[in-house]
Scaffold this active site. Structure first.
Site, PDB file in Angstrom:
ATOM      1  N   ASP A   7       1.550   4.599   2.446  1.00  0.00           N
ATOM      2  CA  ASP A   7       1.065   5.345   3.896  1.00  0.00           C
ATOM      3  C   ASP A   7       1.455   6.820   3.864  1.00  0.00           C
ATOM      4  O   ASP A   7       2.482   7.022   3.498  1.00  0.00           O
ATOM      5  CB  ASP A   7       1.734   4.565   4.817  1.00  0.00           C
ATOM      6  CG  ASP A   7       1.466   3.147   4.842  1.00  0.00           C
ATOM      7  OD1 ASP A   7       0.402   2.499   5.327  1.00  0.00           O
ATOM      8  OD2 ASP A   7       2.506   2.673   4.264  1.00  0.00           O
TER       9      ASP A   7
ATOM     10  N   ASP B  13       0.679  -1.245   0.145  1.00  0.00           N
ATOM     11  CA  ASP B  13      -0.160   0.069  -0.133  1.00  0.00           C
ATOM     12  C   ASP B  13       0.651   1.293  -0.155  1.00  0.00           C
ATOM     13  O   ASP B  13       2.059   1.006   0.013  1.00  0.00           O
ATOM     14  CB  ASP B  13      -0.951   0.060   1.339  1.00  0.00           C
ATOM     15  CG  ASP B  13      -0.137   0.004   2.502  1.00  0.00           C
ATOM     16  OD1 ASP B  13       0.853   0.490   2.557  1.00  0.00           O
ATOM     17  OD2 ASP B  13      -0.860   0.307   3.463  1.00  0.00           O
TER      18      ASP B  13
ATOM     19  N   ASP C 192      -3.061   4.245   2.805  1.00  0.00           N
ATOM     20  CA  ASP C 192      -3.633   4.652   4.197  1.00  0.00           C
ATOM     21  C   ASP C 192      -3.242   6.167   4.641  1.00  0.00           C
ATOM     22  O   ASP C 192      -2.270   6.526   4.195  1.00  0.00           O
ATOM     23  CB  ASP C 192      -2.842   3.833   5.124  1.00  0.00           C
ATOM     24  CG  ASP C 192      -3.288   2.306   5.245  1.00  0.00           C
ATOM     25  OD1 ASP C 192      -4.398   1.949   4.704  1.00  0.00           O
ATOM     26  OD2 ASP C 192      -2.560   1.282   5.691  1.00  0.00           O
TER      27      ASP C 192
HETATM   28  N1  CTP Z   1      -0.407   1.269  11.220  1.00  0.00           N
HETATM   29  C1  CTP Z   1      -0.908   1.664  12.313  1.00  0.00           C
HETATM   30  N2  CTP Z   1      -2.253   0.886  12.194  1.00  0.00           N
HETATM   31  C2  CTP Z   1      -2.624   0.091  11.309  1.00  0.00           C
HETATM   32  C3  CTP Z   1      -2.163   0.102  10.064  1.00  0.00           C
HETATM   33  C4  CTP Z   1      -0.779   0.639  10.100  1.00  0.00           C
HETATM   34  O1  CTP Z   1      -0.763   2.153  13.212  1.00  0.00           O
HETATM   35  N3  CTP Z   1      -4.002  -0.361  11.675  1.00  0.00           N
HETATM   36  C5  CTP Z   1       1.099   1.803  10.939  1.00  0.00           C
HETATM   37  C6  CTP Z   1       2.146   1.061  11.767  1.00  0.00           C
HETATM   38  O2  CTP Z   1       2.757   1.752  12.674  1.00  0.00           O
HETATM   39  C7  CTP Z   1       2.812   0.271  10.556  1.00  0.00           C
HETATM   40  C8  CTP Z   1       2.776   1.340   9.536  1.00  0.00           C
HETATM   41  O3  CTP Z   1       1.526   1.895   9.742  1.00  0.00           O
HETATM   42  O4  CTP Z   1       4.090   0.093  11.368  1.00  0.00           O
HETATM   43  C9  CTP Z   1       3.161   0.808   8.132  1.00  0.00           C
HETATM   44  O5  CTP Z   1       2.098  -0.320   7.843  1.00  0.00           O
HETATM   45  P1  CTP Z   1       2.215  -1.004   6.750  1.00  0.00           P
HETATM   46  O6  CTP Z   1       1.753  -0.153   5.621  1.00  0.00           O
HETATM   47  O7  CTP Z   1       1.310  -2.217   6.954  1.00  0.00           O
HETATM   48  O8  CTP Z   1       3.467  -1.700   6.365  1.00  0.00           O
HETATM   49  P2  CTP Z   1       4.907  -1.204   5.397  1.00  0.00           P
HETATM   50  O9  CTP Z   1       5.988  -1.141   6.581  1.00  0.00           O
HETATM   51  O10 CTP Z   1       4.477   0.311   4.805  1.00  0.00           O
HETATM   52  O11 CTP Z   1       4.862  -2.342   4.544  1.00  0.00           O
HETATM   53  P3  CTP Z   1       4.279  -2.257   3.057  1.00  0.00           P
HETATM   54  O12 CTP Z   1       5.309  -1.739   1.975  1.00  0.00           O
HETATM   55  O13 CTP Z   1       4.084  -3.632   2.651  1.00  0.00           O
HETATM   56  O14 CTP Z   1       3.046  -1.501   3.085  1.00  0.00           O
HETATM   57 MN    MN Z   2       2.602   0.427   3.895  1.00  0.00          MN
HETATM   58 MN    MN Z   3      -0.611   0.534   5.620  1.00  0.00          MN
END
Ligand code: CTP
Ligand code: MN
Ligand code: MN
Length: 494
Positions: A331, A329, A419
């Protein structure tokens, strides 16, 4: 059984010690008993000593010439690395031919290539095994971890095991494998032998056994078994759907469901809104998001936020802020310096995206953040800031170099997960540090508690000994409060 043999060993030792004078001070020989055998070793020790050689009883850093007989290079080196507390590059590891040549000549002969037992494993620029091990902390926040993983062969296996424990809700073991994988990712090179594991943190019996098997056989049979295990495969498939966790996967698995068509055909199953979108956009959102797509989404969110207030602040966080090439995703933190204004900002941004016709799914969580309720002493999976989990429609025309779509996909657009989180500006640094994510951020919290008597989460840092909150404007401020060296986001891929 052989008392005579024992006596002769003792006598020859006395003989060598008492009657021979040392002629070659600079040469200290160590004879490897493995393969050579005990009695031959004592015979050769006596012979060497009688010719004025120093033959050491134990392997120490004084030894200059290690001599072995009938040994296979790989197993000899492995054994040496395991038991040596010295710098191996400084000693000659030699075949018995060097020793017999030296005995014949009555002096230590020059070491030639034909005498050497070569280490079959390449030595890297990082040098000895000990420079790899000595400084590794058990906390990810005291390690630098880039996206370059030199131990993928182990960490991939650990991830399968961790996942399997996660599916079965065995949290302790899951965490153990994740912590071990995270530690290995920080190492400057691959772990090459058993001996190198001894000084590394975060490795237990089970993790070491898996690594040993991989070193010896190239793979782990436990992992192989899991990968072909029906339960593991089904859980893996089901949890790959947005909105499906281990609990739902377990429920479906218990009902005998094994495929997506099983689920969609079962009329007694109710899918919530998130899962419905998960199935609807399955192909797109299970496909990695590229950096170019993340950049395009940044422009889209930036435009939507600035249309509401020119003072809007947008920051990339999550995996892409750690320099990852791909993500599941994208963020972002979206906020404004005007305190309190951030609460209504997010719904307005969402509204803007909807008006553009690109909002495919939205799960909005209004802020439940209350300064008066800080610090939060028990662990909570989610922070209290206003946030939303979105699926957006991204047009290929807006992406430099085009979309990361499947071959033959002619739609010209794809669905992507985004997100957004909206903290008040005075908590911005904590939210940014938290959302930058990976094990790094989890270990920061653990470190804060265990080493500093502080409570850290996505909202704040609280000093329990001083009973006060420690304010921070930047991530650097937080590292400083914790007495930690600052580590850049791209070095937080723990
Ligand atoms: N996070 C959170 N609560 C959620 C989802 C995410 O607090 N319900 C925060 C967390 O702190 C997490 C960060 O968003 O560490 C990033 O999460 P995520 O997008 O799942 O992981 P990434 O490290 O960005 O890996 P990816 O590249 O696969 O998205
Ligand atoms: Mn992410
Ligand atoms: Mn995320």
């Amino acid at each position: 059984i052989n008392n005579g043999g024992f006596t002769s060993v003792k006598r020859s030792f006395l003989f060598g010690w008492k009657l021979s004078e040392v002629k070659f001070e600079d040469v200290r020989v160590y004879l490897v008993e493995r393969k050579m055998g005990r009695s031959r070793r004592s015979f050769l020790t006596q012979l060497g000593t009688s010719k004025g050689f120093i033959v050491e009883d134990v392997l120490s850093d004084k030894v200059t010439h290690v001599v072995s007989e009938n040994s296979q290079a790989a197993s000899l080196w492995k054994w040496l690395k395991e038991c040596a507390s010295m710098d191996l590059p400084n000693v000659h590891v030699l075949d018995i031919s060097w020793f017999t040549d030296s005995m014949r000549e009555g002096r230590p002969v020059a070491v030639e290539t034909r005498h050497l037992i070569q280490d079959t494993e390449p030595t890297s620029a990082e040098g000895s095994t000990h420079t790899l091990m000595a400084t590794v902390s058990q906390y990810a926040c005291q390690r630098r971890t880039t996206t370059e993983n030199n131990n993928k062969i182990f960490t991939d296996a650990f991830e399968v095991l961790a996942e399997s424990y996660e599916f079965n809700e065995i949290e302790g073991r899951c965490l153990a494998f994740r912590r071990a994988a995270s530690m290995l990712k920080s190492l400057p090179r691959a772990v090459r032998c058993l001996g190198e594991m001894q000084d590394l943190p975060c490795l237990g019996e089970h993790t070491k056994a898996v690594m040993e098997e991989i070193l010896q056989c190239g793979c782990s049979f436990e992992v192989k078994k899991l990968l072909s295990d029906e339960r593991y495969q089904t859980f893996k498939l089901f949890t790959s759907v947005f909105g499906v966790g281990p609990k739902t996967a377990d429920k479906w698995h218990r009902r005998g469901l094994r495929s997506f068509s099983d689920i969609l055909a079962d009329r007694s199953i109710h899918l919530n809104r998130m899962q419905q979108s998960g199935f609807l956009h399955y192909g797109d959102i299970s496909r990695a998001v590229s950096k170019a797509e993340a950049r395009s989404l940044r422009n889209i969110i930036d435009g939507a936020a600035r249309a509401i207030t020119p003072a809007a602040i947008l920051a990339l966080t999550g995996g892409f802020s750690r320099g990852k090439e791909f993500g599941h995703d994208v963020d972002f933190i979206v906020t404004t310096p005007e305190l309190g204004r951030e609460e209504s900002l997010l719904p307005e941004v969402i509204d803007g995206l909807k008006k553009q016709g690109i909002l495919l799914y939205c799960d909005y969580h209004a802020s439940t953040f209350d300064v008066a309720k800080l610090p939060i002493r028990r662990f909570e999976a989610m922070d209290h800031f206003a946030k939303c989990f979105l699926i957006l429609r991204l047009e290929g025309s807006r992406v430099e170099g085009g979309l990361n779509s499947a071959e033959g996909d002619g739609r010209g657009w794809r669905a992507v997960r985004v997100d957004l989180v909206s903290p008040p500006m005075d908590h911005y640094a904590f939210a940014l540090l938290g959302w930058t994510g990976s094990r790094f951020e989890r270990d920061l919290r653990r470190f804060a508690g265990a080493k500093r008597g502080m409570l850290l989460d996505n909202h704040a840092l609280y000093d329990k000994t001083k009973n006060e909150f420690l304010a921070a404007e930047t991530e650097k401020d937080i590292f400083a409060h914790l007495g930690l060296e600052y580590i850049e986001p791209w070095q937080r891929n723990a």
